[in-house]
Structures are given as C-alpha cells and as structure tokens.
Design an enzyme around this catalytic site. Sequence first.
Site, short mmCIF file in Angstrom:
data_model
loop_
_atom_site.label_atom_id
_atom_site.label_comp_id
_atom_site.label_asym_id
_atom_site.label_seq_id
_atom_site.Cartn_x
_atom_site.Cartn_y
_atom_site.Cartn_z
CG HIS A 59 -1.69 1.05 1.29
ND1 HIS A 59 -2.06 1.89 2.38
CD2 HIS A 59 -2.52 1.82 0.18
CE1 HIS A 59 -2.94 2.97 2.22
NE2 HIS A 59 -3.11 2.91 0.79
CG HIS A 67 -2.81 2.72 6.35
ND1 HIS A 67 -1.69 2.89 5.48
CD2 HIS A 67 -3.11 3.96 7.05
CE1 HIS A 67 -1.39 4.12 5.61
NE2 HIS A 67 -1.99 4.70 6.20
S1 FES Z 1 0.73 1.11 4.44
FE1 FES Z 1 0.15 -0.87 4.80
S2 FES Z 1 -1.88 -0.81 4.63
FE2 FES Z 1 -1.22 1.28 4.27
#
Ligand code: FES
Length: 163
Positions: free
Chosen positions: A92, A109
């Site tokens: 992500h 997150h």
């Molecule tokens: S950086 Fe891993 S869920 Fe956002």
Amino acid sequence: MSPLNRREFLQTSSASLALAVLGLSGKADGAAANKYPSIRIGNIRDLKTGEPVQFNYPDKSSPCNVVMLNGNAVGGIGPFSNVVAFSALCPHMGCPVNYSNGRFVCGCHYSMFDAAKNGQTYQGLASQWLAQVSLRLDKASGNIYAEGIEGLVYGRIGNLNIS
Ligand code: FES
C-alpha cells in the site's frame, strides 16, 4: 537510403512491437542483468515455527522475511512445504509488515496478507498482494536460497535495478 513503403513500414513496426512486448528490444546484456540472483538466506534447521527471520533480497534495500508456517503453503519449501518468504514492505504505502499467526500485518493501515496463500490481501487498504520470494532448498545442506520474486516490491518500477 530510400524511404519505406507502407508494407515495409508495417513489417518493421510489427517486428519492433513484438520485440518490445517480449522485452528483447534493449541490449543483449540487459536481459542477463535482469536475472534474479541466487542468494543463500539461511538454513532450514535454524528456523522455528512462527518466528520470522529477516534478510534482504534481491538487494540490500529490499527487506524480506522468511518464516516456517504451521501448515503447507503455496510456494512453500521443505518436507512440509511450509517455509515461505515475502517482502517486508506493505504494497500500500511501504510500511513494514510483521508476522503474526499465519499472516503478515501492516501496522499503518492494517492490511493483512495470508502467508499460506501467496501473500493474498484479505483485509485493509492494500490493493496488491504481498510480493513473495521464490525459494529453493538444498536438501543435503538444508540451505535456503532466494531465487526470484513474484509481484512488485513496494516503491519500485522493477524489482531489479535496470541500467
Ligand atoms: S501502508 Fe500498509 S496498509 Fe497502508
């Protein structure tokens, strides 16, 4: 040199496109440079179930984890096909992921990735699976070698440095 007629132009364009699709349009030595290295990352006899060990692959700026799971896994090696390895960077936004009970969890997150199923994302904001490191076991010595990556390591346009 005479200009190309329509047929010659189409033939040349088609050949160039085919080579580009196959990734052969660059230098011949470029193809060899893109081959993943084979790097010893540890020994299967030193792994304990559920306790990941960090290493770097395919270069020093790419942290990864190798872990022995409770059960067999897609891409797993060893007598129980339960040793797998993944990038330690969340797809992500690149936060580190930590292993817990068969999954890798991102603390930023809370994306979660199934370690037994190719790093499949099953919760959170990540839209890509966790990149899995291809492993090979030398049965005689127990040495484990990293030899490739399935998926893209976070922050890269290619997993290998392309010059
Ligand atoms: S950086 Fe891993 S869920 Fe956002």
